[in-house]
Design a protein around this motif. Sequence first.
Motif, PDB file in Angstrom:
ATOM      1  N   GLN A  12      -0.628   7.004   2.089  1.00 15.78           N
ATOM      2  CA  GLN A  12      -0.300   5.578   2.197  1.00 15.78           C
ATOM      3  C   GLN A  12       1.085   5.283   1.641  1.00 15.78           C
ATOM      4  N   ARG A  13       1.444   5.945   0.546  1.00 17.04           N
ATOM      5  CA  ARG A  13       2.793   5.751  -0.008  1.00 17.04           C
ATOM      6  C   ARG A  13       3.871   6.234   0.963  1.00 17.04           C
ATOM      7  N   PRO A  16       3.419   3.468   4.677  1.00 21.09           N
ATOM      8  CA  PRO A  16       2.780   2.184   4.358  1.00 21.09           C
ATOM      9  C   PRO A  16       2.530   1.293   5.572  1.00 21.09           C
ATOM     10  N   GLU A  17       3.424   1.299   6.540  1.00 21.84           N
ATOM     11  CA  GLU A  17       3.227   0.440   7.710  1.00 21.84           C
ATOM     12  C   GLU A  17       2.035   0.902   8.539  1.00 21.84           C
ATOM     13  N   THR A  18       1.857   2.205   8.646  1.00 28.04           N
ATOM     14  CA  THR A  18       0.712   2.745   9.382  1.00 28.04           C
ATOM     15  C   THR A  18      -0.586   2.314   8.713  1.00 28.04           C
ATOM     16  N   PHE A  19      -0.640   2.453   7.388  1.00 26.33           N
ATOM     17  CA  PHE A  19      -1.851   2.076   6.662  1.00 26.33           C
ATOM     18  C   PHE A  19      -2.090   0.574   6.717  1.00 26.33           C
ATOM     19  N   SER A  20      -1.034  -0.204   6.665  1.00 25.07           N
ATOM     20  CA  SER A  20      -1.179  -1.657   6.766  1.00 25.07           C
ATOM     21  C   SER A  20      -1.802  -2.029   8.110  1.00 25.07           C
ATOM     22  N   GLY A  21      -1.308  -1.431   9.173  1.00 27.44           N
ATOM     23  CA  GLY A  21      -1.856  -1.696  10.505  1.00 27.44           C
ATOM     24  C   GLY A  21      -3.295  -1.225  10.638  1.00 27.44           C
ATOM     25  N   ASN A  23      -5.496  -0.827   8.185  1.00 24.77           N
ATOM     26  CA  ASN A  23      -6.355  -1.703   7.379  1.00 24.77           C
ATOM     27  C   ASN A  23      -6.581  -3.044   8.059  1.00 24.77           C
ATOM     28  N   GLN A  24      -5.547  -3.579   8.699  1.00 24.56           N
ATOM     29  CA  GLN A  24      -5.696  -4.847   9.426  1.00 24.56           C
ATOM     30  C   GLN A  24      -6.672  -4.670  10.590  1.00 24.56           C
ATOM     31  N   ARG A  27     -10.234  -4.594   9.170  1.00 25.50           N
ATOM     32  CA  ARG A  27     -10.734  -5.925   8.815  1.00 25.50           C
ATOM     33  C   ARG A  27     -11.153  -6.707  10.060  1.00 25.50           C
TER      34      ARG A  27
END
Length: 112
Positions: A12-13, A16-21, A23-24, A27
Amino acid sequence: MQDTLKRLDVMQRETPETFSGFNQMGRAAKTNGALDEKTKELIALGIAISTRCDSCIAFHVKSLVRLRTTREEFCEALAMIAYMGGGPSVAFSAKALEAYDEFTGGPAGSSV
């Protein structure tokens, strides 16, 4: 589970953009609609078992425990997953049940 979480933190570090997408998307997918979150998590568990993803199995079992899935509901879903996936799904269903018992403090070594 702890090792997986550590590896995911590193990834994730780095991305981060991949993980943000991701996770979105998670949800949005879990939002109650025509299907409730528990039903969606049972479907996800079936896919995790079918793809033999130990980490995915653990994450979805943990979510099902959080959603107060009973052992009876859990085992009924495992029976369907095993039916659809054959022998390998039976073996990974046993792993999922072991994780369920670990996360709930349920019967260790008992058979269903």
